[in-house]
Design an enzyme around this catalytic site. Structure first.
Site, PDB file in Angstrom:
ATOM      1  N   ASN A  93     -47.085 -13.837   8.509  1.00  0.00           N
ATOM      2  CA  ASN A  93     -47.559 -14.182   7.163  1.00  0.00           C
ATOM      3  C   ASN A  93     -46.623 -13.539   6.125  1.00  0.00           C
ATOM      4  OD1 ASN A  93     -48.926 -13.955   4.696  1.00  0.00           O
ATOM      5  ND2 ASN A  93     -50.918 -14.141   5.713  1.00  0.00           N
TER       6      ASN A  93
ATOM      7  N   GLY B  71     -46.686 -13.552   2.966  1.00  0.00           N
ATOM      8  CA  GLY B  71     -47.405 -12.876   1.875  1.00  0.00           C
ATOM      9  C   GLY B  71     -47.734 -11.441   2.260  1.00  0.00           C
TER      10      GLY B  71
ATOM     11  N   ASP C  57     -55.666  -6.455  11.036  1.00  0.00           N
ATOM     12  CA  ASP C  57     -56.677  -7.499  11.201  1.00  0.00           C
ATOM     13  C   ASP C  57     -57.734  -7.240  10.146  1.00  0.00           C
ATOM     14  OD1 ASP C  57     -57.386  -9.843  12.646  1.00  0.00           O
ATOM     15  OD2 ASP C  57     -59.100  -8.761  13.436  1.00  0.00           O
TER      16      ASP C  57
ATOM     17  N   GLY D   1     -59.007 -17.081   0.677  1.00  0.00           N
ATOM     18  CA  GLY D   1     -60.112 -16.856   1.614  1.00  0.00           C
ATOM     19  C   GLY D   1     -61.465 -16.809   0.912  1.00  0.00           C
TER      20      GLY D   1
HETATM   21  P1  IMP Z   1     -56.283 -12.047   9.505  1.00  0.00           P
HETATM   22  O1  IMP Z   1     -56.450 -10.612   9.173  1.00  0.00           O
HETATM   23  O2  IMP Z   1     -54.922 -12.582   9.140  1.00  0.00           O
HETATM   24  O3  IMP Z   1     -56.712 -12.365  10.909  1.00  0.00           O
HETATM   25  O4  IMP Z   1     -57.228 -12.906   8.541  1.00  0.00           O
HETATM   26  C1  IMP Z   1     -58.557 -12.633   8.380  1.00  0.00           C
HETATM   27  C2  IMP Z   1     -59.294 -13.595   7.472  1.00  0.00           C
HETATM   28  O5  IMP Z   1     -60.211 -12.775   6.749  1.00  0.00           O
HETATM   29  C3  IMP Z   1     -58.502 -14.326   6.415  1.00  0.00           C
HETATM   30  O6  IMP Z   1     -58.084 -15.597   6.829  1.00  0.00           O
HETATM   31  C4  IMP Z   1     -59.547 -14.471   5.300  1.00  0.00           C
HETATM   32  O7  IMP Z   1     -60.393 -15.512   5.596  1.00  0.00           O
HETATM   33  C5  IMP Z   1     -60.378 -13.222   5.428  1.00  0.00           C
HETATM   34  N1  IMP Z   1     -59.887 -12.200   4.506  1.00  0.00           N
HETATM   35  C6  IMP Z   1     -59.256 -11.049   4.830  1.00  0.00           C
HETATM   36  N2  IMP Z   1     -58.931 -10.353   3.723  1.00  0.00           N
HETATM   37  C7  IMP Z   1     -59.348 -11.098   2.681  1.00  0.00           C
HETATM   38  C8  IMP Z   1     -59.284 -10.909   1.282  1.00  0.00           C
HETATM   39  O8  IMP Z   1     -58.732  -9.927   0.724  1.00  0.00           O
HETATM   40  N3  IMP Z   1     -59.839 -11.890   0.539  1.00  0.00           N
HETATM   41  C9  IMP Z   1     -60.417 -12.989   1.067  1.00  0.00           C
HETATM   42  N4  IMP Z   1     -60.502 -13.208   2.359  1.00  0.00           N
HETATM   43  C10 IMP Z   1     -59.962 -12.271   3.182  1.00  0.00           C
END
Ligand code: IMP
Length: 197
Positions: free
Chosen positions: A10, A12, A69, A153
């Site tokens: 990612n 970002g 995560d 998100g």
């Molecule tokens: P991962 O950590 O890349 O597996 O993503 C976890 C998921 O949690 C993301 O796709 C979002 O749906 C949600 N998420 C994690 N952090 C945030 C945040 O700061 N704002 C909104 N959603 C979040």
């Protein structure tokens, strides 16, 4: 530690880490620099998933590796969607977080307790097998309808405690001062500084 792998594709997230870790003088590499595959998130906790991503990156490159995560947890839903936050948004047409937020709100129904929180776990794995975990959490409320389009998100349906705005309405600089991810990174930076002292 001269070089650290950030085990994410990612861009970002890589940029966020670069900004937050710039002060440390460490060279950051990303999963894309090594064309690493993305391991499947088969863990049952945020820590499991962060660790499995960090271990895979470390084994593939021999570099100390940091992986994260994160997710959105709703108390009345027993912490769901939690580690399934991204998966709740999956549809045949791609990721749809409006649909995921609708699901959260529908499952909440008339629940009186609308408390919710975001969690971010960072796992650091060294080539000799040592592991360190850093965790950040921010508490607040799951509100309806969603408000704001600045974040990503579940941001539009989360109002952090002590604020009136949702994360989706906040400027990113404001969110990054208080977010779960920022808190976890602060802990990581504190750990590195203590080690260097
Ligand atoms: P991962 O950590 O890349 O597996 O993503 C976890 C998921 O949690 C993301 O796709 C979002 O749906 C949600 N998420 C994690 N952090 C945030 C945040 O700061 N704002 C909104 N959603 C979040």
């Amino acid at each position: 530690m001269d070089t650290l792998l950030i085990a994410t594709h990612n861009t970002g997230k890589v940029r966020e880490f670069e900004e937050m870790l710039a002060q440390l003088g460490i060279t950051l590499k990303s999963a894309a620099d090594f064309d690493l595959p993305e391991p499947e998130e088969t863990g049952t906790t945020f820590t499991d998933n962060a660790l499995l991503k960090a271990k895979a990156g470390c084994e593939a490159t021999g570099l100390p590796t940091l992986a994260d995560d994160s997710g959105f947890c709703v108390t009345s839903l027993m912490g769901r969607p939690g580690i399934y936050s991204a998966r709740w948004a999956e549809t045949e047409a791609g990721r749809d977080f409006n649909a995921a937020m609708v699901r959260v709100n529908e499952e909440l129904g008339e629940a009186e307790d609308r408390s919710a929180y975001f969690v971010a776990v960072l796992a650091l794995v060294y080539p000799d097998g040592r592991e360190e975990i850093f965790e950040g959490r921010i508490d607040g409320l799951a509100v309806w309808p969603p408000r704001g389009n600045k974040g990503f998100g579940y941001d539009p349906m989360f109002v952090p405690s002590g604020y009136n705005m949702t994360f989706g309405e906040m400027e990113s600089a404001e969110k990054h001062k208080i977010s779960h991810r920022a808190l976890a990174v602060q802990q990581f930076v504190g750990y590195l500084k203590a080690k260097a002292a």
